[in-house]
Design a protein around this motif. Structure first.
Motif, short mmCIF file in Angstrom:
data_model
loop_
_atom_site.label_atom_id
_atom_site.label_comp_id
_atom_site.label_asym_id
_atom_site.label_seq_id
_atom_site.Cartn_x
_atom_site.Cartn_y
_atom_site.Cartn_z
N VAL A 134 0.85 -1.18 0.00
CA VAL A 134 0.00 0.00 0.00
C VAL A 134 0.89 1.23 0.00
CG1 VAL A 134 -1.85 1.25 1.17
CG2 VAL A 134 -1.74 -1.24 1.33
N ALA A 135 0.65 2.13 -0.93
CA ALA A 135 1.41 3.38 -1.02
C ALA A 135 0.48 4.49 -1.49
CB ALA A 135 2.58 3.23 -1.99
N VAL A 136 0.57 5.64 -0.85
CA VAL A 136 -0.32 6.77 -1.16
C VAL A 136 0.53 8.04 -1.28
CG1 VAL A 136 -2.30 8.14 -0.40
CG2 VAL A 136 -2.24 5.68 0.07
N PRO A 137 0.45 8.74 -2.42
CA PRO A 137 1.32 9.90 -2.63
C PRO A 137 0.94 11.16 -1.87
CG PRO A 137 -0.07 9.55 -4.54
CD PRO A 137 -0.32 8.41 -3.62
N ASP A 138 -0.30 11.24 -1.36
CA ASP A 138 -0.73 12.47 -0.70
C ASP A 138 -1.72 12.14 0.42
OD1 ASP A 138 -1.79 14.90 0.11
OD2 ASP A 138 -2.20 15.64 -1.91
N VAL A 139 -1.21 12.14 1.64
CA VAL A 139 -2.06 12.02 2.82
C VAL A 139 -1.89 13.32 3.60
CG1 VAL A 139 -2.55 10.77 4.96
CG2 VAL A 139 -1.77 9.51 2.93
N ALA A 140 -2.86 14.21 3.45
CA ALA A 140 -2.79 15.52 4.08
C ALA A 140 -1.48 16.23 3.73
CB ALA A 140 -2.93 15.39 5.60
N GLY A 141 -1.04 16.08 2.47
CA GLY A 141 0.16 16.74 2.00
C GLY A 141 1.45 16.00 2.25
N GLU B 138 10.94 17.81 -5.73
CA GLU B 138 11.59 17.18 -4.57
C GLU B 138 11.20 17.94 -3.30
OE1 GLU B 138 13.28 14.54 -4.13
OE2 GLU B 138 14.01 13.92 -6.11
N LEU B 139 10.53 17.25 -2.39
CA LEU B 139 10.12 17.85 -1.13
C LEU B 139 10.53 16.96 0.03
CD1 LEU B 139 6.44 18.97 -1.94
CD2 LEU B 139 8.50 20.40 -1.95
N ASP B 140 10.78 17.58 1.16
CA ASP B 140 11.10 16.83 2.37
C ASP B 140 9.80 16.57 3.13
OD1 ASP B 140 12.40 15.61 4.46
OD2 ASP B 140 13.05 17.48 5.40
N ASN B 141 8.95 15.72 2.55
CA ASN B 141 7.62 15.50 3.12
C ASN B 141 7.25 14.03 3.19
OD1 ASN B 141 7.35 15.01 0.37
ND2 ASN B 141 5.30 15.89 0.23
N HIS B 142 8.25 13.15 3.24
CA HIS B 142 7.99 11.72 3.18
C HIS B 142 7.57 11.17 4.53
CE1 HIS B 142 10.50 12.43 -0.40
NE2 HIS B 142 9.72 11.51 -0.93
N GLY B 143 6.49 10.40 4.49
CA GLY B 143 6.02 9.73 5.69
C GLY B 143 6.55 8.32 5.79
N ILE B 144 6.22 7.66 6.89
CA ILE B 144 6.67 6.30 7.16
C ILE B 144 5.48 5.46 7.62
CG2 ILE B 144 8.16 4.83 8.59
CD1 ILE B 144 10.02 7.20 8.93
N TRP C 222 0.87 5.17 10.36
CA TRP C 222 1.35 6.04 9.30
C TRP C 222 1.73 7.39 9.94
CZ3 TRP C 222 -0.62 5.58 3.72
CH2 TRP C 222 -0.91 4.24 3.40
N THR C 223 3.02 7.67 9.98
CA THR C 223 3.48 8.84 10.72
C THR C 223 4.26 9.80 9.82
OG1 THR C 223 5.56 7.76 11.38
CG2 THR C 223 3.65 7.48 12.84
N ALA C 224 4.20 11.07 10.17
CA ALA C 224 4.98 12.13 9.52
C ALA C 224 5.60 12.97 10.63
CB ALA C 224 4.08 12.96 8.61
N GLU C 225 6.19 14.12 10.25
CA GLU C 225 6.90 14.92 11.25
C GLU C 225 5.98 15.42 12.36
OE1 GLU C 225 5.03 17.75 8.53
OE2 GLU C 225 6.17 15.90 8.22
N ALA C 226 4.70 15.58 12.05
CA ALA C 226 3.77 16.09 13.05
C ALA C 226 3.16 14.99 13.91
CB ALA C 226 2.66 16.88 12.36
N GLY C 227 3.49 13.71 13.62
CA GLY C 227 2.94 12.62 14.39
C GLY C 227 2.13 11.67 13.54
N GLU C 228 1.28 10.89 14.18
CA GLU C 228 0.49 9.87 13.48
C GLU C 228 -0.69 10.50 12.74
OE1 GLU C 228 -0.44 5.79 15.22
OE2 GLU C 228 -2.41 6.76 15.29
N LEU C 229 -0.85 10.07 11.47
CA LEU C 229 -1.98 10.52 10.66
C LEU C 229 -3.04 9.43 10.53
CD1 LEU C 229 -0.05 12.29 7.75
CD2 LEU C 229 -1.02 13.33 9.80
N LEU C 230 -2.57 8.21 10.30
CA LEU C 230 -3.47 7.08 10.09
C LEU C 230 -2.97 5.88 10.89
CD1 LEU C 230 -3.71 7.27 6.18
CD2 LEU C 230 -5.57 7.84 7.75
N ASN D 252 -8.42 7.47 10.46
CA ASN D 252 -7.91 8.82 10.71
C ASN D 252 -7.76 9.03 12.21
OD1 ASN D 252 -7.45 11.55 11.00
ND2 ASN D 252 -9.35 12.22 10.05
N THR D 253 -6.52 9.18 12.68
CA THR D 253 -6.26 9.34 14.11
C THR D 253 -5.78 10.75 14.47
OG1 THR D 253 -4.02 8.44 13.80
CG2 THR D 253 -5.75 6.89 14.45
#
Length: 279
Positions: free
Chosen positions: A60-67, A84-90, A110-118, A144-145
Motif C-alpha cells: 500500500v502506497a499513497v502519494p498524498d495524505v494531508a500533503g 523534490e520535497l522533504d515530506n515523506h512519511g513512514i 502512518w506517521t509524519a513529522e507532526a505525528g500519526e496521521l493514520l 484517521n487518528t
C-alpha cells in the motif's frame, strides 16, 4: 537491518514480507511483499527498479495524505510539477495480531513529522487455487487518528491528469516485451487505465496476475495501469477527487490477486477469479 517473514501457500514458499525494511527516507519506508512468485517459482514482483526506485513489490502506497508523501520519490505540486520535497512519511510496523505461515494480521502507524496521521489494520493471506495458481488476499483498513479532518489525494487531484495512483499497488518485473493487460471486455493500457472493472489481468512471460475487488467498495475504485513505461497495477483511492475522512473515520479496501503460472486468456482468468472469490 531489515526484518522479514516468509509467506507460504499450502506449505510452499511463495514470497517474503519485509515488515521492517531498511530504506532511505526518500523512498517513504513501508512494509511490502517481495519477492512474490508463482507456484512454479517465477518472480512476479519488482523491488526498487532503476526506472522508479520507490516501487516496492506489492503493498500500500499513497502519494498524498494531508500533503505528506507515503508513495516515495517526488511530489506532484500544482503549478510546479514533480518536485523534490522533504515530506515523506513512514508506515511503521507496530505489532502482530496473528502470524501464521500462510498469512498474518498486522498493525501499522502512518506517521509524519507532526505525528500519526493514520492507523492501519492489515490482513494478508495466501490461498491455494490448484497446482498452477494461488491467491493473495490483501485487506487494509485506514483510520484517521489526527483528531480532525484529513484528506487523501493523488497527482491527478493535484493537477496531473491520468495520474490517480495511490492505494494497493503491485510493481511487476520488466521484461523484453510489454505484458498484455485486459478485463472482461477491454484490452490494452489505453482501454483499461482509469476504468472500473470487477477484475483486471496482467500477463507476462510465463505468468499471469489477475486483480479483483473482493467487495463492493473496491470495485468502485478505478484501476491504475502501466504497461508501456513499466509494468504495474494499482487500485486507485483518489482517481480524480480527494477522499475526505472525518476524525475517527475508517476506509477499508480488499484486493484479491490471483498469481498463476502460464499466460492466461480471458476465460481462464475469469474462472480463476470466480474460484478465488468463492474460496
Amino acid at each position: 537491518m531489515s526484518q522479514s517473514l516468509l509467506l507460504r501457500c499450502a506449505g510452499r514458499p511463495v514470497g517474503r514480507y519485509l515488515f521492517r525494511p531498511d530504506l532511505a527516507p526518500r523512498l517513504s519506508p513501508r512494509p511490502y511483499l517481495h519477492p512474490l512468485t508463482t507456484l512454479g517459482g517465477l518472480r512476479v514482483t519488482e523491488e526498487m527498479p532503476g526506472d522508479h526506485l520507490h516501487h516496492l513489490g506489492a503493498g500500500v502506497a499513497v502519494p498524498d495524505v494531508a500533503g505528506r508523501n507515503f508513495w516515495g520519490g517526488r511530489t506532484y505540486v500544482r503549478g510546479q510539477g514533480s518536485t523534490e520535497l522533504d515530506n515523506h512519511g513512514i508506515q511503521r510496523h507496530t505489532g502482530w495480531k496473528l502470524r501464521d505461515p500462510d498469512g498474518f494480521v498486522e498493525e501499522l502507524a502512518w506517521t509524519a513529522e507532526a505525528g500519526e496521521l493514520l492507523r492501519e489494520h492489515r490482513t494478508v493471506a495466501a490461498t491455494p487455487l490448484g497446482t498452477d495458481a494461488w491467491a493473495l488476499d490483501f485487506t487494509f483498513s485506514l483510520t484517521n487518528t489526527t483528531g480532525g479532518a484529513l484528506s487523501i489525494g493523488s497527482p491527478a487531484t493535484n493537477g496531473r491528469p491520468g495520474a490517480g495512483y495511490g492505494g494497493f499497488f503491485w510493481r511487476a518485473p520488466k521484461e523484453t516485451g510489454r505484458p498484455a493487460v485486459f478485463t472482461a471486455d477491454a484490452d490494452g493500457e489505453d482501454a483499461v487505465h482509469g476504468h472500473r472493472a470487477d477484475w483486471l489481468a496482467l500477463a507476462g512471460d510465463g505468468w499471469t496476475l489477475v486483480f479483483a475487488g473482493a467487495n463492493g467498495e473496491t470495485r468502485k475504485d478505478p484501476w491504475f495501469v502501466r504497461t508501456e513505461e513499466y509494468p504495474g497495477v494499482g487500485s486507485s483511492l483518489a482517481w480524480d477527487e480527494r477522499v475526505e475522512m472525518a476524525a475517527g473515520e475508517t476506509l477499508v479496501r480488499r484486493i484479491l490477486t490471483v498469481v498463476a503460472d502460464g499466460r492466461l486468456g480471458r476465460d481462464a482468468a475469469a474462472a480463476l477469479v470466480r474460484k478465488a472469490v468463492g474460496a
